[in-house]
Design an enzyme around this catalytic site. Sequence first.
Site, PDB file in Angstrom:
ATOM      1  N   GLY A  84       0.787  -1.228   0.000  1.00  0.00           N
ATOM      2  CA  GLY A  84       0.000   0.000   0.000  1.00  0.00           C
ATOM      3  C   GLY A  84       0.813   1.270   0.000  1.00  0.00           C
ATOM      4  N   GLY A  90       3.707   1.433  -1.812  1.00  0.00           N
ATOM      5  CA  GLY A  90       4.454   1.445  -3.064  1.00  0.00           C
ATOM      6  C   GLY A  90       3.742   2.278  -4.115  1.00  0.00           C
ATOM      7  CG  MET A  91       3.966   3.901  -8.774  1.00  0.00           C
ATOM      8  SD  MET A  91       4.983   4.023 -10.241  1.00  0.00           S
ATOM      9  CE  MET A  91       4.991   2.316 -10.802  1.00  0.00           C
ATOM     10  CB  VAL A  92       0.692  -0.496  -7.666  1.00  0.00           C
ATOM     11  CG1 VAL A  92      -0.735  -1.006  -7.842  1.00  0.00           C
ATOM     12  CG2 VAL A  92       1.470  -0.690  -8.961  1.00  0.00           C
ATOM     13  N   GLY A  93       0.191   0.861  -4.870  1.00  0.00           N
ATOM     14  CA  GLY A  93      -0.653   1.019  -3.705  1.00  0.00           C
ATOM     15  C   GLY A  93      -1.052   2.462  -3.450  1.00  0.00           C
ATOM     16  CB  SER A 143       5.593  -8.886 -13.905  1.00  0.00           C
ATOM     17  OG  SER A 143       6.575  -8.311 -14.737  1.00  0.00           O
ATOM     18  CB  SER A 144       4.693  -7.807 -19.290  1.00  0.00           C
ATOM     19  OG  SER A 144       5.586  -6.776 -18.920  1.00  0.00           O
ATOM     20  CB  CYS A 145       9.083 -10.007 -16.173  1.00  0.00           C
ATOM     21  SG  CYS A 145       9.610  -8.292 -16.039  1.00  0.00           S
ATOM     22  CE1 TYR A 165       8.787  -8.681  -9.467  1.00  0.00           C
ATOM     23  CE2 TYR A 165       8.526  -8.516 -11.849  1.00  0.00           C
ATOM     24  CZ  TYR A 165       8.101  -8.200 -10.576  1.00  0.00           C
ATOM     25  OH  TYR A 165       6.988  -7.402 -10.402  1.00  0.00           O
ATOM     26  CE  LYS A 172       5.294  -9.985  -9.016  1.00  0.00           C
ATOM     27  NZ  LYS A 172       4.257  -9.574  -8.035  1.00  0.00           N
ATOM     28  CG  HIS A 198      10.516  -0.428 -13.852  1.00  0.00           C
ATOM     29  ND1 HIS A 198       9.891  -0.480 -12.625  1.00  0.00           N
ATOM     30  CD2 HIS A 198      10.702  -1.715 -14.233  1.00  0.00           C
ATOM     31  CE1 HIS A 198       9.682  -1.735 -12.291  1.00  0.00           C
ATOM     32  NE2 HIS A 198      10.169  -2.508 -13.234  1.00  0.00           N
ATOM     33  CE  LYS A 206      20.653   7.915 -18.228  1.00  0.00           C
ATOM     34  NZ  LYS A 206      20.695   6.679 -19.068  1.00  0.00           N
ATOM     35  CD1 TRP A 263      22.950   2.385 -20.147  1.00  0.00           C
ATOM     36  CD2 TRP A 263      22.305   0.404 -19.339  1.00  0.00           C
ATOM     37  NE1 TRP A 263      23.508   2.248 -18.911  1.00  0.00           N
ATOM     38  CE2 TRP A 263      23.135   1.049 -18.387  1.00  0.00           C
ATOM     39  CE3 TRP A 263      21.782  -0.850 -19.043  1.00  0.00           C
ATOM     40  CZ2 TRP A 263      23.451   0.460 -17.162  1.00  0.00           C
ATOM     41  CZ3 TRP A 263      22.093  -1.432 -17.821  1.00  0.00           C
ATOM     42  CH2 TRP A 263      22.921  -0.789 -16.893  1.00  0.00           C
ATOM     43  NE  ARG A 317      11.871  -3.107 -22.429  1.00  0.00           N
ATOM     44  CZ  ARG A 317      12.517  -3.833 -23.340  1.00  0.00           C
ATOM     45  NH1 ARG A 317      12.019  -3.937 -24.567  1.00  0.00           N
ATOM     46  NH2 ARG A 317      13.647  -4.425 -23.038  1.00  0.00           N
TER      47      ARG A 317
END
Length: 320
Positions: free
Chosen positions: A20, A22-25, A115-117, A144, A148, A188, A196, A211, A218
């Site tokens: 809760g 974190g970013m999504v929470g 996750s799409s990973c 990761y 998932k 991410h 940056k 990089w 993406r």
Amino acid sequence: MNDKSGIAGTGRRRVWVTGGNGMVGRNLREHPRAARWDILAPSRHELDLADRRAVGDFAREMRPDLVIHAAGQVGGIQANMADPVGFLVNNLDIGRNVIMGAFEAGVPAFLNLASSCMYPRGRDHALRESDMMTGELEPTNEGYALAKIVSTRLCDYIAQTRPNAAYRTVIPCNLYGRHDKFDPKASHLVPAIIAKVSAAVVEGQEEVEIWGDGTARREFMYAADLADALWRAAEDPAALPQLMNIGIGDDHTILEYYDAVARALGWNGNFRFDLTRPVGMHRKLSDVSLQRAWGWTPPTALQDGITATIQFYQQQAQVS
């Protein structure tokens, strides 16, 4: 935060949001639809999700109507490569504890964020839900992804064996937005770019490193849009497919994301490409056919989302 206010006598349903803070929470808790629910969002200090017994006790005591499982160890390529053991083991432990804790406590509905990973590498087409477990994973975030996959299959098994248990998994595309992590070592792509290029503006740099060659593609969605989809799903989890992508259905090159951030910040310098650096999968685009059939599309355009995220980043910088 463990918000128990108004639980008794309100007639509102109770939702336990893991992660809760974190970013999504946080985006979930900021969304207007959050006011319809009594939200349980204990912090890590209040409830250690790696503690199986504590998680089970919490689920039995609080008896939520729904769990939205958004907690986990997350990060970009650098973070995954630096700590593959942590990304595998910590996410395995958290996923198992929360899912089984909820199931054994009789929680009737569960929204698992995957996750799409999890999808195989090297696919040229938009990634369909049926592609999962049909090929080799991307090595840079394999740990990761494996964790998932296990959580996703566990929800599948529960739904198969207990038809009245609406345990579903949604697979968001990459996210960015308010409350993101902006440290390039842990973040991410989009928040790392914001940090940056912002530094280049402040320090008067005329060059920013990318990089790879910038052509990898993406798909990134504004985190507040994911919150909108999750609250819609929370109204009737059983109406969701067992597994569903949530995304834009469109992608951009890494260079285009850098250009969008530079444009928003008014930076006119040059990009330098480091071809010795890893970039992960060349393309990772979600097929959102099931999402569209469900009747939802994300409302925020890329440039608008990036501008709002930059504003949040700058506000945080002023506070610190």
